[in-house]
Design a protein around this motif. Structure first.
Motif, short mmCIF file in Angstrom:
data_model
loop_
_atom_site.label_atom_id
_atom_site.label_comp_id
_atom_site.label_asym_id
_atom_site.label_seq_id
_atom_site.Cartn_x
_atom_site.Cartn_y
_atom_site.Cartn_z
N ALA A 214 1.57 12.88 4.64
CA ALA A 214 0.47 13.72 5.13
C ALA A 214 -0.85 12.94 5.15
N TYR A 215 -1.12 12.19 4.09
CA TYR A 215 -2.36 11.39 4.04
C TYR A 215 -2.38 10.32 5.12
N LEU A 216 -1.24 9.67 5.34
CA LEU A 216 -1.17 8.64 6.39
C LEU A 216 -1.40 9.25 7.77
N ALA A 217 -0.79 10.41 7.99
CA ALA A 217 -0.98 11.09 9.28
C ALA A 217 -2.44 11.51 9.46
N LEU A 218 -3.06 12.03 8.39
CA LEU A 218 -4.47 12.42 8.48
C LEU A 218 -5.38 11.22 8.73
N ALA A 219 -5.09 10.09 8.07
CA ALA A 219 -5.88 8.88 8.28
C ALA A 219 -5.77 8.39 9.72
N ALA A 220 -4.53 8.39 10.25
CA ALA A 220 -4.33 7.95 11.64
C ALA A 220 -5.03 8.89 12.61
N LEU A 221 -4.89 10.21 12.38
CA LEU A 221 -5.54 11.19 13.25
C LEU A 221 -7.06 11.10 13.18
N SER A 222 -7.58 10.88 11.98
CA SER A 222 -9.04 10.74 11.83
C SER A 222 -9.55 9.56 12.63
N ALA A 223 -8.81 8.44 12.59
CA ALA A 223 -9.23 7.25 13.32
C ALA A 223 -9.16 7.47 14.83
N THR A 224 -8.04 8.04 15.32
CA THR A 224 -7.89 8.22 16.77
C THR A 224 -8.83 9.29 17.32
N ILE A 225 -9.00 10.40 16.58
CA ILE A 225 -9.91 11.46 17.04
C ILE A 225 -11.35 10.96 17.07
N SER A 226 -11.76 10.23 16.01
CA SER A 226 -13.13 9.70 15.96
C SER A 226 -13.37 8.73 17.12
N PHE A 227 -12.38 7.86 17.38
CA PHE A 227 -12.53 6.90 18.47
C PHE A 227 -12.57 7.61 19.82
N ARG A 228 -11.77 8.66 19.96
CA ARG A 228 -11.75 9.44 21.22
C ARG A 228 -13.10 10.10 21.45
N ILE A 229 -13.66 10.71 20.41
CA ILE A 229 -14.97 11.36 20.55
C ILE A 229 -16.06 10.33 20.84
N TYR A 230 -15.99 9.20 20.14
CA TYR A 230 -16.99 8.14 20.33
C TYR A 230 -16.98 7.65 21.78
N LYS A 231 -15.79 7.40 22.33
CA LYS A 231 -15.70 6.91 23.70
C LYS A 231 -16.16 7.98 24.69
N LEU B 269 0.83 -1.21 0.00
CA LEU B 269 0.00 0.00 0.00
C LEU B 269 0.87 1.25 0.00
N LEU B 270 1.92 1.25 0.81
CA LEU B 270 2.81 2.40 0.88
C LEU B 270 3.52 2.63 -0.44
N LEU B 271 4.03 1.54 -1.05
CA LEU B 271 4.77 1.68 -2.31
C LEU B 271 3.86 2.09 -3.46
N PHE B 272 2.65 1.51 -3.51
CA PHE B 272 1.70 1.92 -4.55
C PHE B 272 1.29 3.38 -4.37
N SER B 273 1.18 3.83 -3.13
CA SER B 273 0.85 5.23 -2.87
C SER B 273 1.97 6.14 -3.35
N LEU B 274 3.22 5.71 -3.12
CA LEU B 274 4.35 6.52 -3.54
C LEU B 274 4.48 6.60 -5.06
N THR B 275 3.94 5.60 -5.77
CA THR B 275 3.99 5.66 -7.23
C THR B 275 2.98 6.68 -7.78
N GLN B 276 1.97 7.02 -6.98
CA GLN B 276 0.93 7.95 -7.43
C GLN B 276 1.11 9.35 -6.85
N PHE B 277 1.69 9.45 -5.66
CA PHE B 277 1.81 10.74 -4.99
C PHE B 277 3.26 10.94 -4.53
N SER B 278 3.57 12.16 -4.14
CA SER B 278 4.89 12.46 -3.62
C SER B 278 5.03 11.92 -2.20
#
Length: 208
Positions: free
Chosen positions: A57-74, A42-51
């Protein structure tokens, strides 16, 4: 005594890493290997399409979205149920993740060992300590110029990752046939090298 102890520790660390790598590459734990292999792809295929910056940045946003959503849910769940479970990531926040001075020194010593070994080998090849070895290295570099013209670095890295996670398993299943073909290739290469050594006076004297 201290040097011996440090050497023993480094050997243990290297043995542990090697064992874990072998378990991954031979699919001893299918779930764990699948996660690691899939993440690499997944990482290598992503690097072939994006810088690289965009992928990070996308990985960090995905991780933050998951942790923030879980924090709010709890938090909402605790408010509705009137419970006091605390922070959902409390156990992970209390984990010790800092490296000690001994650990840093150990990894630095390992890195220094490999860097020094690589530099000595490159010096030996480029300054023609052994003519035949330097010629082999030159042929390898010449072949890599053609490989580089056909594939970019990411494609080669992707092929290397796929090969790492597939070839060991294939070798285990077809070891006899693979060993037979490798033996034929090795014999052919040794024959060619012997002919080259016979035609190069310096290499011939060195071999003797």
């Amino acid at each position: 005594m201290q040097a011996t102890a440090d050497s023993t520790k480094m050997d243990c660390v290297w043995s542990n890493w090697k064992s874990q790598a072998i378990d991954l590459l031979y699919w001893r734990d299918i779930r764990q290997t699948g996660i690691v292999f899939g993440s690499f792809l997944l990482l290598l295929f992503s690097l072939t399409q994006f810088s690289v910056v965009s992928v990070v940045a996308y990985l960090a946003l995905a991780a933050l979205s998951a942790t923030i959503s879980f924090r709010i849910y709890k938090s909402v769940l605790q408010a509705v149920q009137k419970t006091d479970e605390g922070h959902p990531f409390k156990a992970y926040l209390e984990l010790e993740i800092t490296l000690s001075q001994e650990q840093i020194q150990k990894y630095t010593d390992c890195l220094q060992l490999y860097v020094n070994s690589t530099l000595k080998e490159l010096r030996r090849l480029f300054l023609v300590q052994d003519l035949v070895d330097s010629l082999k290295f030159a042929v390898l570099m010449w072949l890599l110029t053609y490989v580089g013209a056909l594939f970019n670095g990411l494609t080669l890295l992707l092929m290397a990752v796929v090969s790492m996670f597939t070839l060991p398993v294939v070798y285990v299943k077809h070891q006899a046939q693979v060993d037979q073909y490798l033996g034929l290739v090795r014999t052919h290469i040794n024959t060619v090298v012997a002919k080259i050594q016979a035609k190069i006076p310096g290499a011939k004297r060195h071999a003797e």
